[in-house]
Enzyme design. Structure first.
Site, short mmCIF file in Angstrom:
data_model
loop_
_atom_site.label_atom_id
_atom_site.label_comp_id
_atom_site.label_asym_id
_atom_site.label_seq_id
_atom_site.Cartn_x
_atom_site.Cartn_y
_atom_site.Cartn_z
N LYS A 1 -45.72 -69.87 -38.09
CA LYS A 1 -45.56 -68.07 -38.18
C LYS A 1 -46.14 -66.98 -37.54
O LYS A 1 -45.70 -66.31 -36.94
CB LYS A 1 -45.50 -67.95 -39.75
N GLN B 1 -47.54 -68.46 -49.25
CA GLN B 1 -47.28 -69.19 -48.64
C GLN B 1 -46.88 -70.36 -49.89
O GLN B 1 -47.89 -70.61 -50.17
CB GLN B 1 -48.37 -69.81 -47.45
N ASP C 1 -39.26 -62.30 -47.45
CA ASP C 1 -39.07 -64.19 -47.59
C ASP C 1 -37.44 -63.65 -48.64
O ASP C 1 -36.95 -65.19 -49.33
CB ASP C 1 -40.01 -65.30 -48.44
#
Ligand code: NAP
Length: 291
Positions: free
Chosen positions: A54, A98, A121
């Protein structure tokens, strides 16, 4: 019949190039560099790879990224404090925590703390609520990536029967929501299957579009797929022999499906591209217009 390959790697590369161009314009116009802060707790090897990929993708698009590490035995209070610091940092536009988090940490409590405007997200309940109501702020990265794959492959979603295998908060549930909404690359009739669903194969055989997101290696076999269906494989499973496979038996289903994504090189690169798109969007929303 042999299915058309939906090349997520190539499609994502095109999207990333577009994002790089838009980021360049944004930086020139505002002097602001979009910035994604990644939070990594502990030393999960898969998470390390995801975060590295990412951050590398950010770099390739002119988006800054920073990595904030906590030890695997970090307390919930420590992580809450880190998230609060990132929320308050005006140079940070997107925050990515994460997952999975270590057992001593309540994942929901952490995700609920991320500023909804930095929640790239789309896990915060405020953002999920907006998606449910059909007026999304951020689109969830993996489901949006699947939608963009269907679009790129020219798959007709309006009126189609879409079957989503899996009902997780990250993939299955938001995927079903996006496909059932009114609008482009949506307007589908959606069925969601999960571990308690009776006769899954009888349902998947009715699917014009099949999205597999269950985390079971090669679970979807050729006899579960309607001839000509578009099949999107979200699964990422590491076999004992080291091979990476999806939730779909690629070799067999290739003979039945009309279009199919590979693993790797399908949904994975799209998830990252959508994260970049959300980060640029977050930076726009957090940057006051020039006077
Ligand atoms: P998850 O949280 O474990 O959820 C799995 C879902 O599948 C659950 O809803 C479960 O049902 C359902 N399920 C399990 N076994 C089933 C069966 N035999 N028949 C029908 N449904 C079944 O997983 P996830 O986070 O959604 O991830 C799914 C897969 O996608 C994993 O392989 C993951 O690595 C991959 N993934 C890939 C990306 C990407 O970017 N490519 C992103 C995220 C995830 P219950 O709810 O009843 O338990």
């Amino acid at each position: 019949m042999s299915a058309r390959l939906i090349d997520g790697k190539a499609i994502a590369a095109g999207i990333r190039a577009e994002i790089a161009e838009r980021t360049n314009h944004f930086r020139a116009e505002t002097g602001v560099v979009p910035h994604l802060a990644a939070v990594l707790v502990g030393e999960n090897p898969a998470s390390e790879v995801y975060v590295r990929n990412k951050r590398k993708a950010c770099e390739g698009c002119g988006i800054a990224s920073s990595l904030h590490r906590l030890a695997g035995n970090a307390s919930q209070a420590e992580l809450l404090e880190l998230v609060a610091t990132l929320n308050a940092d005006r140079a940070v536009h997107g925050i990515l925590v994460q997952l999975p988090l270590p057992k001593q940490i309540d994942e929901t409590a952490i995700l609920d703390t991320v500023d909804p405007l930095k929640d790239v997200d789309a896990f915060h309940p405020h953002n999920v609520g907006l998606i449910v109501q059909g007026r999304p702020r951020f689109l969830p990265c993996t489901p949006h990536g699947c939608q963009r794959l269907l679009q790129a492959a020219g798959v007709q979603t309006a009126g189609a029967h879409a079957v989503v295998l899996g009902r997780s908060e990250i993939v299955g549930k938001p995927m079903a929501l996006l496909l059932m909404q009114k609008g482009a690359v949506a307007d589908a009739t959606v069925t969601v299957c999960h571990s308690r669903t009776r006769d899954v194969a009888a349902i998947t055989r009715q699917a014009d579009i099949l999205i597999a997101a269950i985390g079971r290696p090669e679970f979807v076999t050729a006899d579960m797929v309607k001839p000509g269906a578009a099949v999107i494989d979200v699964g990422i499973n590491r076999l004992d022999d080291g091979r990476l496979v999806g939730d779909v038996d690629f070799t067999a289903v290739q003979e039945t499906a009309g279009a199919l994504t590979p693993v790797p090189g399908g949904v994975g690169p799209m998830t990252i591209a959508m994260l970049l798109e959300n980060t640029l969007q977050a930076a726009r929303w957090q940057t006051p217009p020039a006077r």
